[in-house]
Motif scaffolding. Structure first.
Motif, PDB file in Angstrom:
ATOM      1  N   PHE A   6       0.818  -1.210   0.000  1.00 50.84           N
ATOM      2  CA  PHE A   6       0.000   0.000   0.000  1.00 50.84           C
ATOM      3  C   PHE A   6       0.856   1.266   0.000  1.00 50.84           C
ATOM      4  N   ALA A   7       2.048   1.199   0.546  1.00 51.53           N
ATOM      5  CA  ALA A   7       2.887   2.390   0.658  1.00 51.53           C
ATOM      6  C   ALA A   7       3.732   2.640  -0.584  1.00 51.53           C
ATOM      7  N   ARG A   8       4.265   1.575  -1.216  1.00 52.74           N
ATOM      8  CA  ARG A   8       5.285   1.764  -2.248  1.00 52.74           C
ATOM      9  C   ARG A   8       4.972   1.112  -3.589  1.00 52.74           C
ATOM     10  N   VAL A   9       4.130   0.100  -3.607  1.00 54.97           N
ATOM     11  CA  VAL A   9       3.895  -0.631  -4.854  1.00 54.97           C
ATOM     12  C   VAL A   9       2.669  -0.049  -5.555  1.00 54.97           C
ATOM     13  N   PRO A  10       2.843   0.569  -6.717  1.00 57.19           N
ATOM     14  CA  PRO A  10       1.685   1.140  -7.420  1.00 57.19           C
ATOM     15  C   PRO A  10       0.871   0.058  -8.124  1.00 57.19           C
ATOM     16  N   PHE A  11      -0.436   0.079  -7.917  1.00 60.95           N
ATOM     17  CA  PHE A  11      -1.331  -0.824  -8.628  1.00 60.95           C
ATOM     18  C   PHE A  11      -2.709  -0.175  -8.698  1.00 60.95           C
ATOM     19  N   PRO A  12      -3.515  -0.524  -9.667  1.00 59.73           N
ATOM     20  CA  PRO A  12      -4.825   0.118  -9.848  1.00 59.73           C
ATOM     21  C   PRO A  12      -5.717  -0.068  -8.617  1.00 59.73           C
ATOM     22  N   ARG A  32      -5.367   1.218  -5.622  1.00 56.15           N
ATOM     23  CA  ARG A  32      -4.658   1.055  -4.357  1.00 56.15           C
ATOM     24  C   ARG A  32      -5.306   1.876  -3.247  1.00 56.15           C
ATOM     25  N   ARG A  33      -5.574   3.137  -3.501  1.00 60.13           N
ATOM     26  CA  ARG A  33      -6.157   3.987  -2.464  1.00 60.13           C
ATOM     27  C   ARG A  33      -7.566   3.548  -2.094  1.00 60.13           C
ATOM     28  N   LEU A  34      -8.342   3.166  -3.083  1.00 53.79           N
ATOM     29  CA  LEU A  34      -9.705   2.722  -2.810  1.00 53.79           C
ATOM     30  C   LEU A  34      -9.707   1.440  -1.976  1.00 53.79           C
ATOM     31  N   LEU A  35      -8.834   0.509  -2.328  1.00 48.54           N
ATOM     32  CA  LEU A  35      -8.751  -0.745  -1.575  1.00 48.54           C
ATOM     33  C   LEU A  35      -8.276  -0.496  -0.152  1.00 48.54           C
TER      34      LEU A  35
END
Length: 275
Positions: free
Chosen positions: A96-102, A104-107
């Motif tokens: 959640f802090a460093r790995v970008p993925f679609p 992420r913030r919503l999850l």
């Protein structure tokens, strides 16, 4: 007496009163555990033991009312949950802090929102699920609900990981480190105070956990220390000298743990800015 001196004296008096209120129940529990049942019944509660006796501790450690099996079960549960929560929380928080993925913030927001759901709301459906899966009165029935981390742990670690300088990770990546090696050799060593604090919180909360072990287990086989102590109190009709001996022994490992990691907890508070 000057105003400044009076203020200092008043401050210390307030702190002393707070210490007495906080430590009083523990001192009373210790004194009661060192009394004989007849002495507790005849004399005032706040009197000193006369004579002092260790029979209550002998009974709960290896006598007729032994709590050793429950202690062994509790230690196993706490160790498994400590390892599981730390590993899973570190991995999830770093993602959640460093790995970008679609998404992420919503999850992360949805996962964090589960902190607002009271435990009692999920007890019944959780029990039904575990009972239908055949996990009632089993070791895994106790540990599985909280084995894979908690929203609070993930949130705490995520905020700390975001404060780790990105340059350190970039330098490690230039040296050929992958994501897991960066996490293991760069991020985790820099996060020892926070991890120590999280370990203390996990151990204390799981050591004192009562509701879920009470519901998911029956009989003495997988009783935890909290459930066994509660049964001791009801089964033997309020034998308070025996009950206080059990609760005093149950508190002792937590006190030792805090003394061992007190330095790391203090460092964590100063690093995260908690006051």
């Amino acid at each position: 007496m000057t105003r400044r001196t009076a203020g200092v004296v008043g401050t210390y008096l307030v702190l002393l009163a707070g210490a007495v209120l906080a430590l009083g129940p523990y001192v009373l529990s210790l004194l009661t555990s060192l009394k004989e049942p007849a002495q507790l019944a005849r004399r005032a509660t706040l009197t000193w033991p006369a004579p002092w006796t260790g029979q209550n501790y002998a009974d709960v450690l290896g006598g007729q009312y032994t709590l050793v099996p429950a202690l062994v079960v509790t230690v196993q549960v706490v160790v498994v949950l400590l390892v599981g929560q730390l590993v899973c929380s570190v991995l999830a928080a770093y993602a959640f802090a460093r790995v970008p993925f679609p998404g992420r913030r919503l999850l992360f927001g949805g996962y964090l929102a589960t902190m607002m759901v009271p435990q009692v709301v999920t007890i019944v459906p959780l029990y039904v699920m575990f009972a239908q899966a055949g996990l009632r009165n089993t070791f895994w029935g106790i540990v599985l609900p909280t084995l894979f981390g908690s929203p609070f742990a993930v949130y705490l670690l995520r905020e700390h990981f975001r404060a780790v300088p990105q340059d350190l990770e970039d330098a490690a990546r230039l040296d050929g480190c992958g994501t897991l090696r960066i996490l293991r050799h760069v991020v985790v060593p820099l996060s020892r105070p926070v991890l120590a604090t999280l370990a203390v919180i996990t151990v204390v909360s799981q050591w004192n956990n009562f509701l879920w072990p009470l519901i998911i287990t029956t009989g003495p086989t997988w009783q935890t220390l909290t459930v066994a102590t509660a049964n001791l109190q009801s089964q033997y009709n309020g034998n308070w000298t025996l009950v206080t001996a059990a609760t005093t022994l149950a508190m002792a490992p937590l006190v030792v743990l805090f003394l061992l990691v007190n330095k790391h907890v203090t460092e964590s508070i100063s690093l995260t800015g908690f006051r």
